[in-house]
Scaffold this motif. Sequence first.
Motif, PDB file in Angstrom:
ATOM      1  N   UNK A 282       1.193  16.840 -78.045  1.00 17.01           N
ATOM      2  CA  UNK A 282       1.231  15.723 -77.110  1.00 17.01           C
ATOM      3  C   UNK A 282       0.008  14.833 -77.213  1.00 17.01           C
ATOM      4  N   UNK A 283      -1.168  15.433 -77.416  1.00 14.30           N
ATOM      5  CA  UNK A 283      -2.398  14.654 -77.565  1.00 14.30           C
ATOM      6  C   UNK A 283      -2.337  13.783 -78.813  1.00 14.30           C
ATOM      7  N   UNK A 284      -1.758  14.337 -79.888  1.00 16.44           N
ATOM      8  CA  UNK A 284      -1.590  13.547 -81.116  1.00 16.44           C
ATOM      9  C   UNK A 284      -0.662  12.367 -80.876  1.00 16.44           C
ATOM     10  N   UNK A 285       0.477  12.629 -80.225  1.00 19.16           N
ATOM     11  CA  UNK A 285       1.440  11.565 -79.950  1.00 19.16           C
ATOM     12  C   UNK A 285       0.823  10.498 -79.049  1.00 19.16           C
ATOM     13  N   UNK A 286       0.032  10.928 -78.072  1.00 18.89           N
ATOM     14  CA  UNK A 286      -0.574   9.995 -77.127  1.00 18.89           C
ATOM     15  C   UNK A 286      -1.512   9.010 -77.807  1.00 18.89           C
ATOM     16  N   UNK A 287      -2.128   9.444 -78.914  1.00 25.19           N
ATOM     17  CA  UNK A 287      -3.086   8.578 -79.590  1.00 25.19           C
ATOM     18  C   UNK A 287      -2.494   7.835 -80.786  1.00 25.19           C
ATOM     19  N   UNK A 288      -1.457   8.401 -81.392  1.00 28.42           N
ATOM     20  CA  UNK A 288      -0.948   7.828 -82.643  1.00 28.42           C
ATOM     21  C   UNK A 288       0.342   7.027 -82.478  1.00 28.42           C
ATOM     22  N   UNK A 289       1.089   7.254 -81.407  1.00 30.06           N
ATOM     23  CA  UNK A 289       2.355   6.559 -81.217  1.00 30.06           C
ATOM     24  C   UNK A 289       2.124   5.247 -80.453  1.00 30.06           C
ATOM     25  N   UNK A 290       2.987   4.257 -80.653  1.00 27.94           N
ATOM     26  CA  UNK A 290       2.846   2.962 -79.943  1.00 27.94           C
ATOM     27  C   UNK A 290       3.395   3.057 -78.521  1.00 27.94           C
TER      28      UNK A 290
END
Length: 224
Positions: A36-44
Amino acid sequence: MRVLLLEDETALRETLSERLKREGFVVDACGEGIEGAYMAQEYPIDLAIVDLGLPGKSGLDVVKELRRADKRYPVLILTARDHWEDKVEALENGADDYLTKPFRTEELLARVNALLRRAGGHASSDVVFGPLKVQLNSQKVTLNGEPLDLTQFEYKLLAYFVLHPDQVLSKLQLNEHLYEDDADPDSNVIEVILGRLRRKLDPDGDWKPIQTLRGRGYRFSPDA
């Protein structure tokens, strides 16, 4: 609008995902904190809904990390913790709102819409640009006081423009924020929908609220 939903309760995550999609949102959902932390920073992402009690990495740590990474989109906290200390800690570390379980889905949707319109600089759910009025809560649109009949995708495109006025938005940005990941970014879907929307907003060609900037994208400038 693209919403990130971080919730480890499978049934709740699936229920909220389906409801958000029915409301016209693109949803990225995850039940684990590290991913989730990855998605929060890498997704638009346009807005995140984050449960505090995530496995792997807490929701609070996810919020701290995305704020340190200068991600400024709104964050709504979901949690079963109802102590005021937990609420204060979440808000002081970058959350924008806090909803305690159990809750009604209608309240969550109201808070999501409120956070999005405030992020776009609008205090009211009724946004007015000249002859155009967009009611973000009810998804009703009127032009010169008359109801405007829009398809779901036409409304999604208009709502995104309304919440990002005078910003240059590329075709890729519009694809990322309005469509699922399997959408073809090279297709002409955006142009087709945009053409229909322009004809409905400006049938006589006198107003021209949506500008095309060759090689850069589009800009909603209703006051230009």
